[in-house]
Design a protein around this motif. Sequence first.
Motif, short mmCIF file in Angstrom:
data_model
loop_
_atom_site.label_atom_id
_atom_site.label_comp_id
_atom_site.label_asym_id
_atom_site.label_seq_id
_atom_site.Cartn_x
_atom_site.Cartn_y
_atom_site.Cartn_z
N THR A 173 -9.41 -13.62 40.50
CA THR A 173 -10.36 -12.52 40.68
C THR A 173 -11.33 -12.37 39.50
O THR A 173 -12.12 -11.43 39.48
CB THR A 173 -9.61 -11.19 40.89
N LYS A 174 -11.26 -13.29 38.56
CA LYS A 174 -12.14 -13.22 37.39
C LYS A 174 -13.59 -13.48 37.81
O LYS A 174 -13.87 -14.38 38.59
CB LYS A 174 -11.70 -14.29 36.38
N ASN A 175 -14.52 -12.65 37.30
CA ASN A 175 -15.93 -12.87 37.64
C ASN A 175 -16.79 -13.28 36.45
O ASN A 175 -17.98 -13.51 36.60
CB ASN A 175 -16.53 -11.62 38.30
N LYS A 176 -16.17 -13.36 35.27
CA LYS A 176 -16.89 -13.85 34.10
C LYS A 176 -15.89 -14.18 33.00
O LYS A 176 -14.70 -13.90 33.14
CB LYS A 176 -17.90 -12.81 33.59
N ASN A 177 -16.36 -14.78 31.92
CA ASN A 177 -15.52 -15.07 30.77
C ASN A 177 -15.70 -13.97 29.71
O ASN A 177 -16.73 -13.31 29.66
CB ASN A 177 -15.86 -16.44 30.20
N TYR A 178 -14.68 -13.83 28.87
CA TYR A 178 -14.65 -12.70 27.96
C TYR A 178 -14.52 -13.13 26.50
O TYR A 178 -14.08 -14.22 26.19
CB TYR A 178 -13.47 -11.78 28.30
N VAL A 179 -14.89 -12.19 25.63
CA VAL A 179 -14.74 -12.35 24.19
C VAL A 179 -13.68 -11.37 23.70
O VAL A 179 -13.71 -10.19 24.07
CB VAL A 179 -16.07 -12.07 23.46
N SER A 180 -12.75 -11.87 22.91
CA SER A 180 -11.78 -11.01 22.24
C SER A 180 -12.12 -10.99 20.76
O SER A 180 -12.04 -12.02 20.08
CB SER A 180 -10.35 -11.53 22.45
N ALA A 181 -12.53 -9.84 20.26
CA ALA A 181 -12.95 -9.71 18.86
C ALA A 181 -11.72 -9.73 17.95
O ALA A 181 -10.91 -8.80 17.96
CB ALA A 181 -13.75 -8.42 18.66
N HIS A 182 -11.58 -10.82 17.19
CA HIS A 182 -10.44 -10.99 16.28
C HIS A 182 -10.41 -9.90 15.23
O HIS A 182 -11.43 -9.58 14.61
CB HIS A 182 -10.55 -12.37 15.61
N ARG A 183 -9.24 -9.28 15.07
CA ARG A 183 -9.05 -8.15 14.15
C ARG A 183 -10.01 -7.01 14.46
O ARG A 183 -10.39 -6.24 13.57
CB ARG A 183 -9.19 -8.60 12.69
N GLY A 184 -10.40 -6.91 15.71
CA GLY A 184 -11.27 -5.81 16.13
C GLY A 184 -12.72 -6.00 15.79
O GLY A 184 -13.55 -5.15 16.08
N ALA B 163 -10.98 -15.96 21.70
CA ALA B 163 -10.55 -15.17 20.55
C ALA B 163 -11.34 -15.67 19.35
O ALA B 163 -11.15 -16.81 18.91
CB ALA B 163 -9.05 -15.32 20.32
N THR B 164 -12.21 -14.84 18.80
CA THR B 164 -13.21 -15.33 17.85
C THR B 164 -13.52 -14.35 16.74
O THR B 164 -13.39 -13.13 16.91
CB THR B 164 -14.51 -15.69 18.61
N ASP B 165 -13.97 -14.92 15.61
CA ASP B 165 -14.50 -14.11 14.51
C ASP B 165 -15.99 -13.86 14.68
O ASP B 165 -16.59 -13.13 13.88
CB ASP B 165 -14.26 -14.82 13.17
N ARG B 166 -16.60 -14.47 15.69
CA ARG B 166 -18.05 -14.36 15.92
C ARG B 166 -18.31 -13.75 17.30
O ARG B 166 -18.96 -14.33 18.16
CB ARG B 166 -18.71 -15.74 15.81
N ALA B 167 -17.80 -12.55 17.48
CA ALA B 167 -17.80 -11.94 18.81
C ALA B 167 -19.19 -11.87 19.44
O ALA B 167 -19.37 -12.25 20.61
CB ALA B 167 -17.20 -10.53 18.73
N LEU B 168 -20.18 -11.42 18.71
CA LEU B 168 -21.51 -11.25 19.29
C LEU B 168 -22.18 -12.59 19.57
O LEU B 168 -22.87 -12.75 20.59
CB LEU B 168 -22.38 -10.39 18.37
N ASP B 169 -21.96 -13.57 18.70
CA ASP B 169 -22.55 -14.89 18.92
C ASP B 169 -21.97 -15.55 20.16
O ASP B 169 -22.70 -16.15 20.96
CB ASP B 169 -22.31 -15.78 17.69
N VAL B 170 -20.65 -15.44 20.32
CA VAL B 170 -20.02 -16.03 21.50
C VAL B 170 -20.45 -15.29 22.75
O VAL B 170 -20.74 -15.89 23.79
CB VAL B 170 -18.48 -16.02 21.36
#
Length: 298
Positions: free
Chosen positions: A48-59, A284-291
């Motif tokens: 049921t996924k409709n897109k890919n997501y970003v998980s901001a590492h350490r918030g 899961a990334t340290d570059r949340a906005l870039d990804v």
Amino acid sequence: MNIKYLKRLLFGLIILNLTIFYSCNSTTNQVKDASINSSDEITFKYSTKNKNYVSAHRGGSGITNYPENCIETFDYLHKKGIQIFEIDVSETKDQHLVLMHDNSLQRTSTGRQDVNQINLNQIKEYFLVDDFGQQTSYKIPTFAEALNWGKDKPIYFMVDIKKGVDYAAIVSTINQANMQNKVVLVTYTVGQAKKLNRIAPNMLLSVSMRNEREFNEMMNSGIPTDKMVAFTGTRRNDKSLFDKIHEKDILVIFGTLGNLDKSAAAKGNQFYKDLEKDGVDIFATDRALDVQQTINKN
């Protein structure tokens, strides 16, 4: 009725109509924006996924004036479209749960002690420091405060439980906040996953599936697959592993933290697009906005 009066009347009517027109359009846009934000819920199933997501590492990492594990950082990133926040939960001397990655307060705050050596009221006297060493006006949040911030938003917390923290206290705090359906508990071993599944059978778990062996272990663990999100590590895997995970209707998390993010930044972010093609669902990334700006684009 003279000509001047008619001209004034006509001008007034034009202004009134323009005001109503722009006001209606403005209201429509506001409703549309609110509708997009409130309906953009995350579904942790591959089917049921409709897109890919970003998980901001350490918030949220590497953002000037916005420290890691900080509610103000979550808010900043959420307004820019980030919906998953990986947070670190530690425990104070008086057994309060707070957001802090390190054992010591030194790197990310104006405090110098270890978290488990001081009480909450003392921790609340300190200020958070960003990744560039700049002191901010933001305070170290409790776990409950973070959950309360996310309660009415289409977001999820990936909860990384630090060493020595009582699982039951974590689960109890989540239940008290009525956030059972908006958290993923991070685990690193099959034993840890089984224990958390027993304590919190209704909550999602991030489980390690970095290779075929770990995939098979999790499939034989007795944990329902609809409670799993698969963390596949920080080394690029063969697409066949992702395909097996997807066949079980489980989402794939891949960690680009650290050197992989640095390499991607130096090479123009194509790496993230390549991972999408392989089958990565959550970065899961340290570059949340870039990804965020790179993925989900044709």
